[in-house]
Design a protein around this motif. Structure first.
Motif, mmCIF file in Angstrom:
data_model
loop_
_atom_site.group_PDB
_atom_site.id
_atom_site.type_symbol
_atom_site.label_atom_id
_atom_site.label_comp_id
_atom_site.label_asym_id
_atom_site.label_seq_id
_atom_site.Cartn_x
_atom_site.Cartn_y
_atom_site.Cartn_z
ATOM 1 N N LYS A 65 0.826 -1.205 0.023
ATOM 2 C CA LYS A 65 0.189 0.037 -0.220
ATOM 3 C C LYS A 65 0.850 1.293 0.173
ATOM 4 N N GLY A 66 1.999 1.164 -0.149
ATOM 5 C CA GLY A 66 3.047 2.279 -0.335
ATOM 6 C C GLY A 66 3.444 2.904 -1.571
ATOM 7 N N THR A 67 4.357 3.616 -1.593
ATOM 8 C CA THR A 67 4.969 3.941 -2.891
ATOM 9 C C THR A 67 5.268 2.866 -3.936
ATOM 10 N N VAL A 68 4.939 3.131 -5.093
ATOM 11 C CA VAL A 68 5.321 2.068 -6.170
ATOM 12 C C VAL A 68 6.541 2.600 -7.097
ATOM 13 N N VAL A 69 7.444 1.604 -7.079
ATOM 14 C CA VAL A 69 8.624 1.943 -7.822
ATOM 15 C C VAL A 69 8.583 0.847 -8.912
ATOM 16 N N TYR A 70 8.964 1.555 -10.362
ATOM 17 C CA TYR A 70 8.605 0.735 -11.548
ATOM 18 C C TYR A 70 10.083 0.578 -11.920
ATOM 19 N N LEU A 71 10.376 -0.849 -12.033
ATOM 20 C CA LEU A 71 11.844 -1.303 -12.366
ATOM 21 C C LEU A 71 11.642 -1.505 -14.010
ATOM 22 N N ASN A 72 12.675 -1.380 -14.485
ATOM 23 C CA ASN A 72 12.649 -1.510 -16.172
ATOM 24 C C ASN A 72 12.486 -2.947 -16.477
#
Length: 122
Positions: A65-72
């Motif tokens: 439910k937190g920040t979403v990091v987008y990986l390559n």
């Protein structure tokens, strides 16, 4: 400012399990080492590029439910998504078109319970 992000950390509660999961989906071995009162495993990235790590620390808790990091996700994130389930995670949002110019995205829940994104042009 060249990039909006300089570094990111994905919280983990079980570093060997998290290294196995991310190593499996990114198709590269990950190794943890002590740092800043916890354990860190650096994710692969090119010199001069934005990087990040898995980080186990008493101050961090994995969450969907937190920040979403987008990986390559590479050229086509389908290959990574195909490995998520076998590695111990689940696909939360399958490959989804954003726009023709931006490409595609997907979300998965990792072995630690974090919601993490993927992005690819194709």
């Amino acid at each position: 400012m060249k990039n909006a992000i300089n570094w990111f950390e994905i919280p983990v509660s079980d570093m060997p399990r998290a290294c196995q999961f991310y190593g499996a989906i990114l198709n590269t071995p990950l190794n943890a080492s002590p740092m800043c009162g916890g354990e860190v495993a650096v994710l692969p990235y090119a010199d001069g590029a934005v990087g990040g790590s898995l980080f186990k620390h008493t101050d961090l808790t994995p969450t969907p439910k937190g920040t979403v990091v987008y990986l390559n996700g590479g050229d086509d994130l389908s290959a990574i998504l195909d490995r998520v389930g076998a590695a111990g995670g689940s696909v939360a949002l399958p490959k989804t078109a954003i726009t023709p110019e931006i490409g595609y995205m997907a979300l998965f829940i990792d072995s630690e319970g974090n919601r993490v994104g993927l992005h690819s042009p194709n």
